[in-house]
Design an enzyme around this catalytic site. Structure first.
Site, PDB file in Angstrom:
ATOM      1  N   ASN A  10       0.873  -1.178   0.000  1.00 16.30           N
ATOM      2  CA  ASN A  10       0.000   0.000   0.000  1.00 16.30           C
ATOM      3  C   ASN A  10       0.910   1.228   0.000  1.00 16.30           C
ATOM      4  OD1 ASN A  10      -1.792   2.069   0.487  1.00 16.30           O
ATOM      5  ND2 ASN A  10      -2.168   1.519   2.623  1.00 16.30           N
ATOM      6  N   TRP A  11       0.982   1.870  -1.155  1.00 18.05           N
ATOM      7  CA  TRP A  11       1.901   3.017  -1.280  1.00 18.05           C
ATOM      8  C   TRP A  11       1.345   4.306  -0.676  1.00 18.05           C
ATOM      9  CZ3 TRP A  11       4.235   2.733  -6.951  1.00 18.05           C
ATOM     10  CH2 TRP A  11       5.166   1.682  -6.990  1.00 18.05           C
ATOM     11  N   HIS A  96      -9.475   0.936   4.613  1.00 15.37           N
ATOM     12  CA  HIS A  96      -8.199   1.149   5.312  1.00 15.37           C
ATOM     13  C   HIS A  96      -8.415   2.072   6.512  1.00 15.37           C
ATOM     14  CE1 HIS A  96      -4.089   2.460   6.153  1.00 15.37           C
ATOM     15  NE2 HIS A  96      -3.721   1.326   5.585  1.00 15.37           N
ATOM     16  N   GLU A  98      -6.803   4.477   7.621  1.00 13.14           N
ATOM     17  CA  GLU A  98      -6.619   5.921   7.355  1.00 13.14           C
ATOM     18  C   GLU A  98      -7.867   6.514   6.694  1.00 13.14           C
ATOM     19  OE1 GLU A  98      -2.821   5.644   5.364  1.00 13.14           O
ATOM     20  OE2 GLU A  98      -1.908   5.066   7.271  1.00 13.14           O
ATOM     21  N   GLY A 235       2.797  -1.039   4.276  1.00  8.65           N
ATOM     22  CA  GLY A 235       2.814   0.381   3.935  1.00  8.65           C
ATOM     23  C   GLY A 235       4.239   0.856   3.733  1.00  8.65           C
ATOM     24  N   GLY A 236       4.785   1.501   4.739  1.00 15.09           N
ATOM     25  CA  GLY A 236       6.101   2.145   4.658  1.00 15.09           C
ATOM     26  C   GLY A 236       7.196   1.315   4.001  1.00 15.09           C
TER      27      GLY A 236
HETATM   28  C1  PEP Z   1      -0.800   0.067   5.923  1.00 15.15           C
HETATM   29  O1  PEP Z   1      -0.840   1.217   5.532  1.00 15.15           O
HETATM   30  O2  PEP Z   1      -1.677  -0.719   5.585  1.00 15.15           O
HETATM   31  C2  PEP Z   1       0.306  -0.328   6.797  1.00 15.15           C
HETATM   32  C3  PEP Z   1       0.263  -1.511   7.360  1.00 15.15           C
HETATM   33  O3  PEP Z   1       1.329   0.578   6.987  1.00 15.15           O
HETATM   34  P1  PEP Z   1       2.758   0.308   7.675  1.00 15.15           P
HETATM   35  O4  PEP Z   1       3.298  -0.973   7.057  1.00 15.15           O
HETATM   36  O5  PEP Z   1       3.588   1.492   7.306  1.00 15.15           O
HETATM   37  O6  PEP Z   1       2.533   0.159   9.128  1.00 15.15           O
END
Ligand code: PEP
Length: 250
Positions: A10-11, A96, A98, A235-236
């Site tokens: 997930n960018w 998600h 967010e 994500g990151g």
């Molecule tokens: C995400 O955005 O779904 C996520 C899990 O982010 P991160 O890996 O950065 O915690």
């Protein structure tokens, strides 16, 4: 039951078109022939056509990060499932945290989006997970049960065939805190149980439940070793080729 794991990136709101092309130019040779896991990358909408074009001759699939539930209409700023399918998206993230936290996503809109995505043959990755206060108050199970029940409402097992769930404890997203493999596993068992109630036991046994929340090359192996964990939503650590490759190859 052996479930093929899905490693999904997930960018979020990172990378432009040139950066998207550059990512795949480096990434694809490093995962060529990697068939053990399904690989999905979800870039921002505007990068999707470049991403689809980049992965054309590979096994990598492209997804979007959100979707509206209508095919078309006066919904300024929204993108429909029909449009996603048309540009070559095969997957879409729904609900998600967010979106839930900052953009008013509700359990009911998740349900509408899930139905719409399935209706267009997209593979939805539905995110559920508790926030820190809920975990500390002992409400994790209630929250997951509610989110699942509302997301799955009025969907048949047949229609839901492509469903994928991501358990993402909100306190672990982008914070560097990871749920232990045991904590994640416990949540996955509960989610699988909720799916069994609605869609039946056979469906639940085939359902892939990904873990998301600060997955890194250093913790991917231990998480993926849990039989209940059927992949990762990253994500990151999915933004850099090196770390996402290391996660995919855990
Ligand atoms: C995400 O955005 O779904 C996520 C899990 O982010 P991160 O890996 O950065 O915690």
């Amino acid at each position: 039951m052996v479930r093929k794991k899905m490693m999904a990136a997930n960018w979020k709101m990172y990378k432009n078109v040139a950066e998207t092309r550059e990512f795949f130019r480096e990434f694809l040779p490093l995962v060529a022939g990697h068939e053990r896991d399904e690989i999905v990358v979800c870039p921002p909408y505007v990068d999707v056509p470049a991403a689809v074009e980049s992965v054309k001759a590979s096994q990598v699939a492209i997804g979007a990060q959100d979707v509206h539930w209508k095919d078309e209409g006066a919904f300024t700023g929204e993108i429909s499932p029909r449009m996603l399918a048309d540009v070559g998206c095969t997957h879409v993230i729904v609900g998600h945290s967010e979106r839930r936290q900052y953009f008013g996503e509700t359990d009911d809109s998740v349900n509408l989006k899930l139905k719409a995505a399935l209706g267009h043959g997209l593979t939805p990755i539905v995110c559920v997970g508790e926030v820190l206060e809920e975990r500390e108050a002992g409400l994790t199970e209630d929250v997951l049960r509610r989110q699942c029940a509302r997301a799955f409402h009025a969907i048949s097992a047949k229609k839901a065939a492509k469903l994928v769930i991501a358990y993402e404890p909100v306190w672990a997203i982008g914070t560097g805190k990871t749920a232990t493999p045991e904590m994640a596993s416990e949540a996955h068992v509960l989610i699988r149980g909720e799916a069994a109630k609605v869609f039946g036991e056979d469906f639940a046994q085939q359902l892939r439940i990904l873990y998301g929340g600060s997955v890194k090359p250093e913790n991917a192996k231990a998480l993926m070793a849990e039989p209940e964990i059927d992949g990762a939503l990253v994500g990151g650590a999915s933004l850099a080729v090196k770390s996402f490759v290391a996660i995919v190859k855990y």
